[in-house]
Design an enzyme around this catalytic site. Structure first.
Site, mmCIF file in Angstrom:
data_model
loop_
_atom_site.group_PDB
_atom_site.id
_atom_site.type_symbol
_atom_site.label_atom_id
_atom_site.label_comp_id
_atom_site.label_asym_id
_atom_site.label_seq_id
_atom_site.Cartn_x
_atom_site.Cartn_y
_atom_site.Cartn_z
ATOM 1 N N GLU A 57 31.235 71.439 90.063
ATOM 2 C CA GLU A 57 29.935 71.495 89.697
ATOM 3 C C GLU A 57 29.693 72.775 88.644
ATOM 4 O OE1 GLU A 57 26.116 71.469 88.797
ATOM 5 O OE2 GLU A 57 26.644 70.072 90.433
ATOM 6 N N GLY A 75 23.649 72.572 95.040
ATOM 7 C CA GLY A 75 22.335 72.188 95.593
ATOM 8 C C GLY A 75 21.756 71.041 94.509
ATOM 9 N N THR A 123 19.387 69.112 91.664
ATOM 10 C CA THR A 123 18.130 69.205 91.263
ATOM 11 C C THR A 123 17.214 69.420 92.690
ATOM 12 O OG1 THR A 123 18.306 67.632 89.514
ATOM 13 C CG2 THR A 123 16.170 67.535 90.508
ATOM 14 N N LYS A 172 8.237 72.403 97.198
ATOM 15 C CA LYS A 172 7.445 72.604 98.623
ATOM 16 C C LYS A 172 7.196 74.026 98.650
ATOM 17 C CE LYS A 172 8.356 68.414 98.896
ATOM 18 N NZ LYS A 172 8.863 68.465 97.455
ATOM 19 N N ILE A 180 5.810 62.975 91.943
ATOM 20 C CA ILE A 180 6.148 64.129 91.423
ATOM 21 C C ILE A 180 4.962 64.964 90.803
ATOM 22 C CG2 ILE A 180 7.531 65.534 89.805
ATOM 23 C CD1 ILE A 180 9.823 63.680 90.331
ATOM 24 N N HIS A 192 0.051 65.197 124.336
ATOM 25 C CA HIS A 192 -1.376 65.274 124.080
ATOM 26 C C HIS A 192 -1.691 66.784 124.003
ATOM 27 C CE1 HIS A 192 -5.439 64.167 123.704
ATOM 28 N NE2 HIS A 192 -6.041 65.111 124.782
#
Length: 463
Positions: free
Chosen positions: A35, A40, A42, A52, A186, A442
């Protein structure tokens, strides 16, 4: 540099690649992962996770703004402000923690991580350009997990005020006017976040409605929320380029040209696989459109060369890549595995969120399957009422003959957290009766799943 040999070489350390490498290491397979950037991919570095974080910050800021006015909860607060550069620093800190975590997991599994750019010499030999020179690696098995990148429009090339989602997550200040080209997940996730942070946002979508990959019924609550946030929406509208003075985005609707003033133009019209620049073109591998063609074991047309994740086509989702990567590691270890997933959940982190798992009514009809469905709106949910977010619903789709659940779809606040139960229900071949007889806590939003199943059976209790 001396040559290296290994049983498994993984090119790319995104979600699919690093999961494949970690699982292979756990299985005792001599594994090398190559890598050139931080591990990790994109998702972790410039996609799922950082987006997020920004969305969370935007939601918190909007809540603070909301509480400066008269509201049902009786909360009063002073007008808030935001130091957006600090927000971005916080986001970057999260990314750094996670990339460090992935590196630690690779090391723990005994995987060798070589940082550099890979280039195929042939199907079993790869040269890696590193900071210390060129390293040649011979591998018995190769996994291509190089991911994807944002599609660039020729008339809106990236640079300056024209940005992709990557740059949108690196802005040090909030643009006063943001134009978003593309009304998919996106564009809407980031567009809504910046609208909450105070930007004047305009969304341009070529299709007749936003989130065209989802059923129109699922996108309606999102469209309503866009209007509440003051976002201007242009559907059936095509972007044409920038004005001569560079201050406006030019779009066309009904044969008329419209100018949209913008400080930044966010282009989100899809992603394309990273399949060039590392010698793959010379291997003459079988393609499926722009993607690598694979079989049910993620095997390409070249023996012992696998492909996983975005390079293999839709759905281009991190969790799909992870599942494929884990499976390939098992196969290389000699275990019997096959890709036979009944469903892969798709989540859109807009406001409200959208979840789609399994078949839609249209999908079932196209397959010649007669279905029944049940729907439960959150307006009838005590938990939704007590959190001031009653928009959305859960819908269950099942075969009419034996009540096997084929699809579960929903839209609502934080409904992404229900995607696991939706997926499990279909993966385990649940029936409507199974869902209806499962006792839900509930008060929770999860009760909507049980109620939707009861509705499909014809005896809903709370609507």
């Amino acid at each position: 540099m001396s040559d290296k040999k290994c049983k498994l070489l993984v090119i790319g350390a995104g979600p699919g690649g690093y999961v494949c490498a970690i699982r292979a290491g756990q299985l005792g397979i001599e594994t090398i992962v190559v890598e050139e950037k931080e591990p990790g991919g994109t998702c972790l570095n410039v996609g799922c996770i950082p987006s997020k974080a920004v969305i969370h910050a935007a939601n918190e800021f909007e809540k603070a703004v909301h509480n400066t006015t008269d509201n049902a909860l009786g909360i009063r607060a002073e007008a808030p402000s935001i130091d957006f550069s600090k927000t971005i620093d916080w986001k970057d800190g999260i990314v750094k923690r996670l990339t460090g975590g992935v590196s630690g997991l690779l090391k723990k599994a005994g995987v060798e991580h070589i940082r550099g750019r890979a280039n195929f010499v042939d199907g079993k030999a790869i040269e890696v350009t590193t900071s210390n020179g060129v390293q040649r690696i011979y591998a018995e098995n190769v996994v291509i997990a190089t991911g994807s990148q944002a599609v660039e429009l020729p008339f809106l090339p990236f640079g300056g005020k024209i940005i992709s989602s990557t740059e949108a997550l690196e802005l040090q200040k909030i643009p006063k006017k943001l134009a978003v080209v593309g009304g998919g997940y996106i564009g809407l996730e980031l567009g809504m976040a910046y609208a909450k942070l105070g930007a004047k946002v305009t969304v341009v979508e070529a299709e007749s409605h936003i989130l065209s990959q989802y059923d129109k019924e699922l996108s309606k609550p999102v469209e309503k929320r866009l209007k509440e946030l003051g976002v201007t929406l242009h559907t059936s509208t095509k972007a044409k380029g920038m004005s001569k003075d560079g201050k406006s985005l030019l779009v066309e609707a009904d044969g008329k040209e419209i100018k949209i003033a913008a400080d930044k133009v966010l282009v989100t019209v899809g992603r394309r696989p990273n399949l060039s620049g590392f010698g793959l073109e010379d291997l003459s591998m079988k393609m499926s459109g722009p993607f690598l063609s694979i079989d049910e074991k993620c095997q390409t047309s070249m023996r012992d060369v696998y492909a996983i994740g975005d390079v293999t086509g839709e759905p281009m989702l991190a969790h799909r890549a992870m599942a494929q990567g884990e499976m390939v590691a098992e196969l290389v270890a000699g275990n019997k595995r096959v890709w036979d997933k009944r469903c892969i959940p798709a989540v859109c982190f807009t406001d409200p969120e959208v979840v789609s798992v399994g078949l839609s009514v249209a999908d079932a009809k196209a397959a010649g399957i007669e279905v029944i469905k049940g729907k439960f709106p959150f307006v009838a949910s005590g938990r939704a009422m007590s959190t001031e977010r009653e928009d959305g619903f859960v819908q269950v789709i099942a075969r009419k003959d034996n009540h096997e659940v084929l699809g579960i779809h929903g839209v609502g606040a934080e409904i992404s957290e229900m995607s696991a139960s939706f997926s499990l229900a279909i993966e385990m071949a649940s029936t409507l009766e199974d869902l209806a007889l499962t006792i839900q806590a509930h008060p929770t939003r999860g009760e909507a799943l049980q109620e939707a199943a009861l509705g499909a059976l014809g005896h809903a209790l709370h609507i």
